[in-house]
Design a protein around this motif. Sequence first.
Motif, mmCIF file in Angstrom:
data_model
loop_
_atom_site.group_PDB
_atom_site.id
_atom_site.type_symbol
_atom_site.label_atom_id
_atom_site.label_comp_id
_atom_site.label_asym_id
_atom_site.label_seq_id
_atom_site.Cartn_x
_atom_site.Cartn_y
_atom_site.Cartn_z
ATOM 1 N N GLN A 30 16.147 11.752 -15.382
ATOM 2 C CA GLN A 30 14.828 12.348 -15.198
ATOM 3 C C GLN A 30 13.863 11.871 -16.280
ATOM 4 O O GLN A 30 12.685 11.612 -16.016
ATOM 5 C CB GLN A 30 14.933 13.874 -15.229
ATOM 6 N N GLU A 31 14.371 11.726 -17.508
ATOM 7 C CA GLU A 31 13.530 11.217 -18.589
ATOM 8 C C GLU A 31 13.097 9.782 -18.320
ATOM 9 O O GLU A 31 11.971 9.384 -18.640
ATOM 10 C CB GLU A 31 14.290 11.302 -19.920
ATOM 11 N N HIS A 32 13.982 9.001 -17.690
ATOM 12 C CA HIS A 32 13.607 7.624 -17.331
ATOM 13 C C HIS A 32 12.582 7.619 -16.191
ATOM 14 O O HIS A 32 11.732 6.717 -16.130
ATOM 15 C CB HIS A 32 14.849 6.823 -16.942
ATOM 16 N N VAL A 33 12.673 8.608 -15.284
ATOM 17 C CA VAL A 33 11.645 8.743 -14.255
ATOM 18 C C VAL A 33 10.282 8.928 -14.910
ATOM 19 O O VAL A 33 9.296 8.263 -14.570
ATOM 20 C CB VAL A 33 11.962 9.917 -13.308
ATOM 21 N N TYR A 34 10.216 9.850 -15.884
ATOM 22 C CA TYR A 34 8.948 10.090 -16.575
ATOM 23 C C TYR A 34 8.494 8.852 -17.345
ATOM 24 O O TYR A 34 7.300 8.508 -17.344
ATOM 25 C CB TYR A 34 9.090 11.267 -17.536
ATOM 26 N N ARG A 35 9.455 8.160 -17.995
ATOM 27 C CA ARG A 35 9.099 6.969 -18.760
ATOM 28 C C ARG A 35 8.496 5.882 -17.863
ATOM 29 O O ARG A 35 7.438 5.312 -18.179
ATOM 30 C CB ARG A 35 10.355 6.426 -19.470
ATOM 31 N N LEU A 36 9.159 5.607 -16.735
ATOM 32 C CA LEU A 36 8.670 4.557 -15.837
ATOM 33 C C LEU A 36 7.370 4.948 -15.172
ATOM 34 O O LEU A 36 6.508 4.102 -14.916
ATOM 35 C CB LEU A 36 9.738 4.256 -14.787
ATOM 36 N N ARG A 37 7.194 6.251 -14.882
ATOM 37 C CA ARG A 37 5.927 6.716 -14.322
ATOM 38 C C ARG A 37 4.802 6.551 -15.340
ATOM 39 O O ARG A 37 3.697 6.132 -14.997
ATOM 40 C CB ARG A 37 6.055 8.174 -13.887
#
Length: 245
Positions: A30-37
């Motif tokens: 989920q943290e990578h989702v936020y990072r890529l977004r």
Amino acid sequence: MEERKIPRTLEEAYRLRDEAETIEERDFYQEHVYRLRREEYRARGIRTEISARRRERQSQIEFSREMFFLEVNEIVSNRPHCTPEEEAEARRFATRLDNHAFLKQLASPHSNAVDLYRRNYLELLRLGKPPAEAYYISRVMGLAGEEEFRRTLENVRNSGYPKGGRLSYLIERSAIQIRDLPGGMILILLTFFASLFAFVWVSGGEWQTASLETTILVGLGLIAAGVLMVISAVFIFTFIRSMNK
């Protein structure tokens, strides 16, 4: 401890997050989702220093996205003879549509684009449309109001295509496919102007006194250039008309 895969794309991050077997693993992706977004925002010049209220709004958007994918999976998995490949295809096109809708809503925050595109896709899946066809018809429908949406859905139910019939749908679908390609619009414009140049250059030549074979070849070249110009012009017109879709 097993080394976790670092996602490179937003779609991959969502997939790994949804396939997580533990809460810790899900939070990691989920943290990578936020990072890529955030990286996508920065690439588009959108500020990422958002307030706590907007962070909460972001969480709501993420939750609604999860619910959307769950509903897509439920509709497709309940079909007779559903295969894992069809479920994966439904999710892949749902991701493409949701990303398109999200960018539309960023450009026009009051358009309610995310909800409208999701509505289109889910209703078409409920009609039994294959995921790919549901995606393209959803794009052709665009940001239709409720009354227009119901009329279009009735057309799809009766004829299999939105308003305008099969030919109109196939043209718009082809235009969307080209638009989704990197530099698709530039390719169409280059084709149009190259065809125009070829048409003017060939038609202005001194070939009236040439041999029969040369005349035939020139004539075929003029026809080909004219056809390419017409096709390119149709796609350009379709692009312009579908800017709000």
